[in-house]
Design a protein around this motif. Structure first.
Motif, PDB file in Angstrom:
ATOM      1  N   PRO A 181     -40.419  -2.221  -2.104  1.00 24.79           N
ATOM      2  CA  PRO A 181     -40.501  -1.584  -3.907  1.00 24.79           C
ATOM      3  C   PRO A 181     -41.640  -3.024  -4.277  1.00 24.79           C
ATOM      4  O   PRO A 181     -41.383  -4.031  -4.693  1.00 24.79           O
ATOM      5  CB  PRO A 181     -39.791  -1.184  -4.526  1.00 24.79           C
ATOM      6  CG  PRO A 181     -37.879  -1.498  -3.936  1.00 24.79           C
ATOM      7  CD  PRO A 181     -38.077  -2.371  -2.938  1.00 24.79           C
ATOM      8  N   TYR A 183     -42.316  -4.422  -7.589  1.00 31.92           N
ATOM      9  CA  TYR A 183     -40.588  -4.788  -8.246  1.00 31.92           C
ATOM     10  C   TYR A 183     -41.123  -5.909  -8.977  1.00 31.92           C
ATOM     11  O   TYR A 183     -41.746  -6.839  -8.252  1.00 31.92           O
ATOM     12  CB  TYR A 183     -39.521  -4.706  -8.679  1.00 31.92           C
ATOM     13  CG  TYR A 183     -38.710  -3.502  -7.834  1.00 31.92           C
ATOM     14  CD1 TYR A 183     -39.675  -2.196  -8.881  1.00 31.92           C
ATOM     15  CD2 TYR A 183     -37.892  -3.486  -7.271  1.00 31.92           C
ATOM     16  CE1 TYR A 183     -38.896  -0.462  -8.241  1.00 31.92           C
ATOM     17  CE2 TYR A 183     -37.076  -2.105  -7.376  1.00 31.92           C
ATOM     18  CZ  TYR A 183     -37.711  -1.128  -7.616  1.00 31.92           C
ATOM     19  OH  TYR A 183     -36.693   0.116  -7.039  1.00 31.92           O
ATOM     20  N   THR A 187     -35.943  -6.855 -11.853  1.00 27.65           N
ATOM     21  CA  THR A 187     -35.739  -5.759 -11.501  1.00 27.65           C
ATOM     22  C   THR A 187     -35.345  -6.608 -10.107  1.00 27.65           C
ATOM     23  O   THR A 187     -34.158  -6.047  -8.777  1.00 27.65           O
ATOM     24  CB  THR A 187     -36.678  -4.701 -11.530  1.00 27.65           C
ATOM     25  OG1 THR A 187     -37.076  -4.512 -12.568  1.00 27.65           O
ATOM     26  CG2 THR A 187     -36.290  -3.671 -10.906  1.00 27.65           C
ATOM     27  N   GLN A 188     -36.284  -6.813  -9.776  1.00 25.73           N
ATOM     28  CA  GLN A 188     -35.849  -8.124  -7.976  1.00 25.73           C
ATOM     29  C   GLN A 188     -34.268  -8.438  -7.846  1.00 25.73           C
ATOM     30  O   GLN A 188     -33.855  -8.260  -7.112  1.00 25.73           O
ATOM     31  CB  GLN A 188     -36.909  -8.803  -7.290  1.00 25.73           C
ATOM     32  CG  GLN A 188     -38.651  -8.178  -7.149  1.00 25.73           C
ATOM     33  CD  GLN A 188     -39.340  -9.429  -6.026  1.00 25.73           C
ATOM     34  OE1 GLN A 188     -40.118 -10.027  -6.841  1.00 25.73           O
ATOM     35  NE2 GLN A 188     -39.502  -9.550  -5.090  1.00 25.73           N
ATOM     36  N   LYS A 191     -32.101  -5.864  -8.377  1.00 25.15           N
ATOM     37  CA  LYS A 191     -31.964  -4.786  -6.947  1.00 25.15           C
ATOM     38  C   LYS A 191     -32.510  -5.712  -6.074  1.00 25.15           C
ATOM     39  O   LYS A 191     -33.290  -5.025  -5.226  1.00 25.15           O
ATOM     40  CB  LYS A 191     -32.516  -3.398  -7.632  1.00 25.15           C
ATOM     41  CG  LYS A 191     -31.876  -2.911  -8.499  1.00 25.15           C
ATOM     42  CD  LYS A 191     -32.174  -1.820  -8.928  1.00 25.15           C
ATOM     43  CE  LYS A 191     -32.303  -0.601 -10.123  1.00 25.15           C
ATOM     44  NZ  LYS A 191     -33.355   0.174 -10.266  1.00 25.15           N
ATOM     45  N   LYS A 193     -31.466  -5.756  -2.461  1.00 27.72           N
ATOM     46  CA  LYS A 193     -31.472  -4.707  -1.655  1.00 27.72           C
ATOM     47  C   LYS A 193     -31.725  -3.261  -1.992  1.00 27.72           C
ATOM     48  O   LYS A 193     -32.073  -2.880  -0.435  1.00 27.72           O
ATOM     49  CB  LYS A 193     -30.188  -4.734  -0.981  1.00 27.72           C
ATOM     50  CG  LYS A 193     -29.320  -6.521  -0.723  1.00 27.72           C
ATOM     51  CD  LYS A 193     -28.143  -6.040  -0.132  1.00 27.72           C
ATOM     52  CE  LYS A 193     -27.292  -8.009   0.240  1.00 27.72           C
ATOM     53  NZ  LYS A 193     -26.401  -7.959   0.645  1.00 27.72           N
ATOM     54  N   GLU A 194     -32.549  -3.087  -2.978  1.00 27.95           N
ATOM     55  CA  GLU A 194     -33.064  -1.647  -2.759  1.00 27.95           C
ATOM     56  C   GLU A 194     -34.746  -1.775  -2.058  1.00 27.95           C
ATOM     57  O   GLU A 194     -35.209  -2.646  -1.810  1.00 27.95           O
ATOM     58  CB  GLU A 194     -33.812  -1.746  -4.340  1.00 27.95           C
ATOM     59  CG  GLU A 194     -34.480  -0.376  -4.133  1.00 27.95           C
ATOM     60  CD  GLU A 194     -33.742   0.645  -6.043  1.00 27.95           C
ATOM     61  OE1 GLU A 194     -34.810   0.563  -6.232  1.00 27.95           O
ATOM     62  OE2 GLU A 194     -33.251  -0.151  -6.148  1.00 27.95           O
ATOM     63  N   ARG A 195     -34.438  -0.946  -1.369  1.00 33.42           N
ATOM     64  CA  ARG A 195     -35.631  -0.324  -0.506  1.00 33.42           C
ATOM     65  C   ARG A 195     -36.202   1.064  -1.123  1.00 33.42           C
ATOM     66  O   ARG A 195     -35.384   2.206  -0.964  1.00 33.42           O
ATOM     67  CB  ARG A 195     -35.351  -0.189   0.968  1.00 33.42           C
ATOM     68  CG  ARG A 195     -34.423  -1.984   1.466  1.00 33.42           C
ATOM     69  CD  ARG A 195     -35.865  -2.427   1.276  1.00 33.42           C
ATOM     70  NE  ARG A 195     -35.421  -4.194   1.900  1.00 33.42           N
ATOM     71  CZ  ARG A 195     -35.644  -5.437   1.367  1.00 33.42           C
ATOM     72  NH1 ARG A 195     -35.185  -4.765  -0.231  1.00 33.42           N
ATOM     73  NH2 ARG A 195     -35.257  -6.394   1.150  1.00 33.42           N
ATOM     74  N   ASN A 196     -37.631   0.920  -1.218  1.00 35.53           N
ATOM     75  CA  ASN A 196     -37.886   2.643  -1.037  1.00 35.53           C
ATOM     76  C   ASN A 196     -37.905   3.053   0.021  1.00 35.53           C
ATOM     77  O   ASN A 196     -38.909   2.872   1.272  1.00 35.53           O
ATOM     78  CB  ASN A 196     -39.381   2.317  -2.186  1.00 35.53           C
ATOM     79  CG  ASN A 196     -40.448   4.314  -2.126  1.00 35.53           C
ATOM     80  OD1 ASN A 196     -39.475   4.736  -2.768  1.00 35.53           O
ATOM     81  ND2 ASN A 196     -41.378   4.084  -2.081  1.00 35.53           N
ATOM     82  N   THR A 197     -37.380   4.341   0.018  1.00 37.72           N
ATOM     83  CA  THR A 197     -37.492   5.494   0.951  1.00 37.72           C
ATOM     84  C   THR A 197     -37.869   7.073   1.109  1.00 37.72           C
ATOM     85  O   THR A 197     -38.072   7.604   1.915  1.00 37.72           O
ATOM     86  CB  THR A 197     -36.204   5.392   1.658  1.00 37.72           C
ATOM     87  OG1 THR A 197     -35.106   5.585   1.050  1.00 37.72           O
ATOM     88  CG2 THR A 197     -35.517   3.769   2.057  1.00 37.72           C
TER      89      THR A 197
END
Length: 360
Positions: A181, A183, A187-188, A191, A193-197
């Motif tokens: 994302p 970000y 925010t990085q 988060k 490990k967050e990924r936009n799927t």
């Protein structure tokens, strides 16, 4: 888990849209091997590559691409004293490519952006979708709840004023991203490990009077309509701020598009963003901007251009004066940025005299 598309074996597009009317601008510090994946969609077009960093470093471009390559020495040679308005060691250097292009349309993409897949698994031709966005009208004055009413299979909903259905010219097409994302550093950090799927099959016009955080990694625009305002600011090496270059341009172009009754679309197309930048490095670049944006955004929300400003250049010069007047008290940097905005317009007009484009 979202993955990039596999384009191996896909033929090069034999009928590319706007082949002779569009340049692709890429800022980079490395070899452009990522273009192999994009070959079926991008090879027919002309590339303008802006090499950041060490100008003595040789950049490899895959065979078969038509391109021109500029480094810092070229920028200094072409712009002379005005070269100071082009950021160094920052992706904002890409706007030099906008300036030297002679085409009507620009598509810009980062070198860590790969071809995305739609939910059916088909490779997404991002450039083709951007072109479709730019060639159909926008509807900034009244929101259509079915999003883009000009898209095939859609229309204006009940209650939409007939007097507004013709729409306005689209100046900017803002694409999105899968995987990493876009970000900010805080925010990085929370988060990592967050990924936009989530692939949302929609395009919408950003309403008049509404700002947005423009991301420059997957962006197209009509250079004739808004090009002189697509200045990514004075960022990077030697400046107190980075990673706000594209957002600065986005705030400026939105104010000007609203004033000149032009449209900005966002949504499709998606690209696959492959690489997360270091959040600690990003925080060092962003931390002043995180504080400053709380003053900058209200400034742009309240910016009103005069009725005498009827060209993009006139609008941009007025905006630069407002920056100097209203934001210089926030930090001396903004006085310097306002001067750079004027220098940018002067350099743009020198390289793009009105007679050369057939404009009054």
């Amino acid at each position: 888990m979202v993955e990039p598309a596999n384009t191996v074996g896909l033929p090069v597009n034999p009928t590319p849209l706007l082949k002779d009317e569009l340049d692709i601008v890429i800022p980079t510090i490395r070899n452009l091997d990522f273009l192999e994946m994009w070959r079926p969609f991008l090879q027919p077009y002309h590339l303008i590559i802006v090499q950041d960093g060490d100008p003595s470093k040789k950049i490899h471009v895959p065979e078969g691409y038509d391109y021109e390559l500029y480094n810092r020495n070229d920028i200094n040679r072409i712009l002379g004293p005005k070269a100071s308005c082009i950021s160094f060691k920052d992706s904002a250097c890409r706007c030099f490519g906008y300036m030297v292009s002679k085409k009507k349309y620009i598509f810009t993409i980062d070198d860590d952006c790969f071809v995305a897949k739609d939910p059916s698994g088909k490779a997404v031709n991002a450039l083709e979708q951007h072109i479709k966005n730019l060639l159909c009208p926008s509807s900034p004055f009244f929101f259509n709840t079915l999003y883009d009413p000009y898209r095939e299979g859609a229309d204006f909903v009940r209650g939409y004023p007939f007097s507004l259905r013709e729409g306005v010219s689209t100046a900017v097409s803002h694409g999105l991203w899968l995987n990493i994302p876009d970000y900010d550093a805080p925010t990085q950090l929370v988060k990592p490990k967050e990924r936009n799927t989530r692939y949302v099959d929609a395009v919408m016009t950003i309403p008049k009077g509404t700002l947005f955080p423009m991301c420059g990694m997957n962006l197209a625009f009509d250079r004739d309509l808004i090009g002189p305002a697509m200045y990514f600011g004075l960022m990077g090496d030697g400046q107190p701020i980075g990673r706000y270059d594209d957002m600065w341009a986005g705030w400026c172009i939105k104010v000007i598009c609203d004033h000149l009754s032009l449209g900005v679309k966002t949504g499709l197309p998606y690209i696959y963003h492959s690489k997360a930048s270091n959040p600690f490095v990003n925080l060092r670049k962003e931390y002043k901007g995180i504080f400053w944006q709380e003053e900058i955004i209200p400034f742009f929300q309240n910016a009103k251009l005069s009725k005498e400003a009827v060209t993009v250049q006139q609008c941009y010069i007025e905006l630069s004066k407002m920056v100097k007047e209203k934001l210089s008290s926030l930090d001396p940097y903004f006085d310097k940025l306002a001067d750079a905005m004027v220098t940018w317009i002067e350099a743009w007009d020198e390289l793009n005299p009105p007679a050369a484009n057939g404009k009054a």
